[in-house]
Design a protein around this motif. Structure first.
Motif, short mmCIF file in Angstrom:
data_model
loop_
_atom_site.label_atom_id
_atom_site.label_comp_id
_atom_site.label_asym_id
_atom_site.label_seq_id
_atom_site.Cartn_x
_atom_site.Cartn_y
_atom_site.Cartn_z
N LYS A 134 -36.10 37.67 -25.01
CA LYS A 134 -34.79 38.28 -25.10
C LYS A 134 -34.43 38.92 -23.77
O LYS A 134 -35.33 39.29 -23.00
N PRO A 135 -33.15 39.10 -23.48
CA PRO A 135 -32.78 39.77 -22.23
C PRO A 135 -33.41 41.15 -22.08
O PRO A 135 -33.73 41.55 -20.95
N GLU A 136 -33.62 41.86 -23.18
CA GLU A 136 -34.23 43.18 -23.11
C GLU A 136 -35.71 43.14 -22.74
O GLU A 136 -36.32 44.18 -22.52
N SER B 71 -32.43 35.61 -18.94
CA SER B 71 -30.98 35.51 -18.87
C SER B 71 -30.40 35.21 -20.25
O SER B 71 -31.07 34.64 -21.11
N SER B 72 -29.14 35.59 -20.44
CA SER B 72 -28.47 35.37 -21.72
C SER B 72 -28.11 33.91 -21.90
O SER B 72 -27.89 33.17 -20.94
N GLN C 299 -34.43 31.45 -19.67
CA GLN C 299 -33.30 31.70 -20.56
C GLN C 299 -33.76 32.34 -21.86
O GLN C 299 -34.91 32.18 -22.29
N ALA C 300 -32.86 33.09 -22.48
CA ALA C 300 -33.16 33.70 -23.77
C ALA C 300 -33.63 32.64 -24.76
O ALA C 300 -33.07 31.55 -24.83
N THR D 25 -36.62 41.77 -20.03
CA THR D 25 -36.59 41.76 -18.57
C THR D 25 -37.24 43.03 -18.02
O THR D 25 -36.84 44.14 -18.36
N THR E 129 -37.61 37.88 -15.79
CA THR E 129 -36.17 38.02 -15.95
C THR E 129 -35.70 37.03 -17.01
O THR E 129 -35.95 35.83 -16.88
#
Length: 119
Positions: free
Chosen positions: A87-89, A118-119, A13-14, A91, A116
Motif C-alpha cells: 500500500k502507499p502507506e 505508488s498509487s 505499484q500498489a 512507503t 516506495t
C-alpha cells in the motif's frame, strides 16, 4: 564485527510485492532476534516484524499482519521480509535490526533500504 546490509527496496505499484533482504557479514546471526523497522519522512521509527532465534516465533505490527512475512536463512546469515499487497502507506525506509541480551554487539542496525509504493 557483525554488519547488516539491507537490499531489495525500490519502486512498486500498489498491490505489488517486494522481498527485502538483510545480510550479515563478519559473524553469524546466532542467538539474535531479528527485526524489521521502517521510518517515513517526518515520522518516528515504526516496528514492522520480528523473528526469534530460539523458536523461530514471529510477531508483526497490526498494520502489516497478513501481508508481510519475516523469515531467516541461517546458512546464508540472511533475514528476509516478504511484502505482499503493498500500500502507499508502506512507503518508508526499511531498517534491519539484530538484537540479543548477551554478548558483544547487542543491538546492530543496517543502513536502510527505500521502499516506495505508488498509487
Amino acid at each position: 564485527q557483525v554488519q547488516l546490509v539491507e537490499s531489495g527496496g525500490g519502486l512498486v505499484q500498489a498491490g505489488g510485492s517486494l522481498r527485502l533482504s538483510c545480510a550479515a557479514s563478519g559473524r553469524t546471526f546466532n542467538n539474535y532476534k531479528m527485526r524489521w523497522f521502517r521510518q517515513a519522512p517526518g515520522k518516528g521509527r515504526e516496528f514492522v516484524a520480528r523473528i526469534n532465534w530460539s523458536d523461530d516465533s514471529t510477531y508483526y505490527a497490526d498494520s502489516v499482519k497478513g501481508r508481510f512475512t519475516i523469515s531467516r536463512d541461517n546458512a546464508k546469515n540472511t533475514v528476509y521480509l516478504q511484502m505482499n499487497s503493498l500500500k502507499p502507506e508502506d512507503t518508508a525506509v526499511y531498517y534491519c535490526n539484530a538484537n540479543r541480551p548477551f554478548g558483544e554487539q547487542r543491538d546492530v542496525w543496517g543502513q536502510g533500504t527505500q521502499v516506495t509504493v505508488s498509487s
